[in-house]
Design a protein around this motif. Structure first.
Motif, PDB file in Angstrom:
ATOM      1  N   ARG A 112       0.831  -1.202   0.000  1.00  0.00           N
ATOM      2  CA  ARG A 112       0.000   0.000   0.000  1.00  0.00           C
ATOM      3  C   ARG A 112       0.867   1.254   0.000  1.00  0.00           C
ATOM      4  NH1 ARG A 112      -2.508  -0.889   4.447  1.00  0.00           N
ATOM      5  NH2 ARG A 112      -4.076  -2.226   3.494  1.00  0.00           N
ATOM      6  N   ARG A 115       2.383   1.624  -3.574  1.00  0.00           N
ATOM      7  CA  ARG A 115       1.408   2.095  -4.560  1.00  0.00           C
ATOM      8  C   ARG A 115       1.069   3.561  -4.328  1.00  0.00           C
ATOM      9  NH1 ARG A 115      -1.720  -2.370  -3.195  1.00  0.00           N
ATOM     10  NH2 ARG A 115      -3.514  -1.023  -2.773  1.00  0.00           N
ATOM     11  N   ARG A 116       0.928   3.945  -3.053  1.00  0.00           N
ATOM     12  CA  ARG A 116       0.597   5.335  -2.741  1.00  0.00           C
ATOM     13  C   ARG A 116       1.745   6.260  -3.151  1.00  0.00           C
ATOM     14  NH1 ARG A 116      -0.582   5.346   2.870  1.00  0.00           N
ATOM     15  NH2 ARG A 116       1.614   5.743   3.273  1.00  0.00           N
ATOM     16  N   ARG A 119       1.721   6.593  -6.890  1.00  0.00           N
ATOM     17  CA  ARG A 119       0.527   7.340  -7.291  1.00  0.00           C
ATOM     18  C   ARG A 119       0.696   8.824  -6.994  1.00  0.00           C
ATOM     19  NH1 ARG A 119      -2.887   4.318  -4.893  1.00  0.00           N
ATOM     20  NH2 ARG A 119      -3.025   5.488  -2.938  1.00  0.00           N
ATOM     21  N   LEU A 176      -3.014  -6.107  -7.974  1.00  0.00           N
ATOM     22  CA  LEU A 176      -3.645  -4.807  -7.754  1.00  0.00           C
ATOM     23  C   LEU A 176      -2.752  -3.677  -8.259  1.00  0.00           C
ATOM     24  CD1 LEU A 176      -5.139  -5.269  -4.172  1.00  0.00           C
ATOM     25  CD2 LEU A 176      -6.422  -5.028  -6.307  1.00  0.00           C
ATOM     26  N   LYS A 179      -3.068  -3.619 -12.010  1.00  0.00           N
ATOM     27  CA  LYS A 179      -4.351  -3.080 -12.456  1.00  0.00           C
ATOM     28  C   LYS A 179      -4.382  -1.553 -12.315  1.00  0.00           C
ATOM     29  CE  LYS A 179      -7.348  -7.098 -11.679  1.00  0.00           C
ATOM     30  NZ  LYS A 179      -7.818  -7.159 -13.102  1.00  0.00           N
ATOM     31  N   GLU A 180      -3.820  -1.059 -11.227  1.00  0.00           N
ATOM     32  CA  GLU A 180      -3.774   0.390 -11.040  1.00  0.00           C
ATOM     33  C   GLU A 180      -2.900   1.041 -12.105  1.00  0.00           C
ATOM     34  OE1 GLU A 180      -2.002   3.085  -7.552  1.00  0.00           O
ATOM     35  OE2 GLU A 180      -3.830   2.015  -6.977  1.00  0.00           O
ATOM     36  N   ILE A 183      -4.771   1.239 -15.425  1.00  0.00           N
ATOM     37  CA  ILE A 183      -5.714   2.370 -15.462  1.00  0.00           C
ATOM     38  C   ILE A 183      -4.979   3.653 -15.826  1.00  0.00           C
ATOM     39  CG2 ILE A 183      -7.216   3.816 -14.039  1.00  0.00           C
ATOM     40  CD1 ILE A 183      -7.947   1.260 -12.483  1.00  0.00           C
ATOM     41  N   ASP A 184      -3.779   3.836 -15.263  1.00  0.00           N
ATOM     42  CA  ASP A 184      -2.990   5.028 -15.588  1.00  0.00           C
ATOM     43  C   ASP A 184      -2.556   5.009 -17.054  1.00  0.00           C
ATOM     44  OD1 ASP A 184      -3.191   6.149 -13.121  1.00  0.00           O
ATOM     45  OD2 ASP A 184      -1.265   5.455 -12.387  1.00  0.00           O
ATOM     46  N   GLU A 200      -3.573  -4.473 -19.250  1.00  0.00           N
ATOM     47  CA  GLU A 200      -3.230  -5.221 -18.041  1.00  0.00           C
ATOM     48  C   GLU A 200      -2.026  -6.125 -18.280  1.00  0.00           C
ATOM     49  OE1 GLU A 200      -6.533  -7.216 -16.269  1.00  0.00           O
ATOM     50  OE2 GLU A 200      -7.726  -5.384 -16.098  1.00  0.00           O
TER      51      GLU A 200
END
Length: 255
Positions: A112, A115-116, A119, A176, A179-180, A183-184, A200
């Protein structure tokens, strides 16, 4: 790249006690809190217990990361973890249902944060109307690896480890992550017409390359600034090659 374990525990402790993501965003002045405590001692005592529980839970996580720095998670006992956190073994179950539950929590927390971080880096570039580059993403990734080295060692070692629940958690978090990223990628003008399946697939390839490079970066054989630089340069070339290939890719519907 060498860090002390204390810096890891301190940074993790700050995150645990900051209340990040718990919905209680606004802190009150000390005088206000003291007044509330006098007005409602039961509430103050409950808050104090919650703080202690949060600190103990974080101590269990930090102790586990210390223990797995040179060992597999499967070789760590509940008794060792409890002793390192300064509690009796039976108190462990107030925080985690099992050692497997603790391991899965470590995986989820570590991924997490990664990913944060990535992001937030992308959002910062978007705010400055700048496009993310391969070099930008790599710099963000390896800065996070240096900051949380023990957590990444745990993730890399346990992705093929002997504890099924932990191994599955790492695979789930990796998916995950991909997948994130997909999307980007879909937001890029040149890729807006790509199929979701193709996006993907390439996102999964990018994540695999990045995590493989982290494993090499952390490997003892790659110690030394020159060799670390070699790993980073190689992953940059690999990702550039992927992006160049994407320009020539045609989905199955185009054939």
């Amino acid at each position: 790249m060498t860090r002390t374990g204390n810096s890891t525990r301190t940074s993790r402790g700050r995150r645990a006690e900051s209340g990040d993501g718990d919905g209680g965003g606004t802190s009150r002045p000390a005088s206000t809190r003291a007044g509330a405590a006098r007005a409602d001692p039961k509430r103050a005592d409950a808050e104090s217990r919650a703080d202690r529980k949060s600190r103990t839970r974080q101590a269990l996580l930090d102790t586990t990361l210390d223990l797995v720095s040179e060992r597999s998670f499967a070789s760590i006992s509940l008794r060792e973890v409890a002793r390192g956190a300064g509690i009796v073994p039976t108190a462990f179950y107030r925080h985690f249902a099992s050692m497997e539950d603790l391991g899965v929590t470590l995986v989820e927390d570590s991924m997490r944060v990664l990913r944060r971080t990535l992001r937030d880096g992308r959002r910062d570039l978007a705010a400055r109307q700048a496009l993310p580059t391969v070099r930008t993403s790599i710099d963000i990734l390896f800065n996070q690896v240096r900051e949380d080295e023990s957590a990444f060692r745990f993730l890399i070692r346990e992705q093929h480890g002997g504890v099924t629940e932990v191994r599955r958690a790492i695979d789930t978090e990796r998916r995950l992550f991909a997948k994130e990223l997909a999307i980007d990628l879909a937001r890029l003008p040149d890729l807006s017409a790509w199929d979701a399946e193709d996006l993907e697939m390439v996102a999964d390839l990018i994540v695999t390359i990045m995590l493989t490079s982290v494993a090499e970066y952390l490997d003892s054989d790659y110690r030394g600034r020159g060799l670390e630089r070699e790993v980073i340069d190689r992953v940059e070339r690999q990702l550039v090659l992927v992006f160049l290939g994407m320009d020539r890719w045609r989905s199955r519907r185009d054939h």
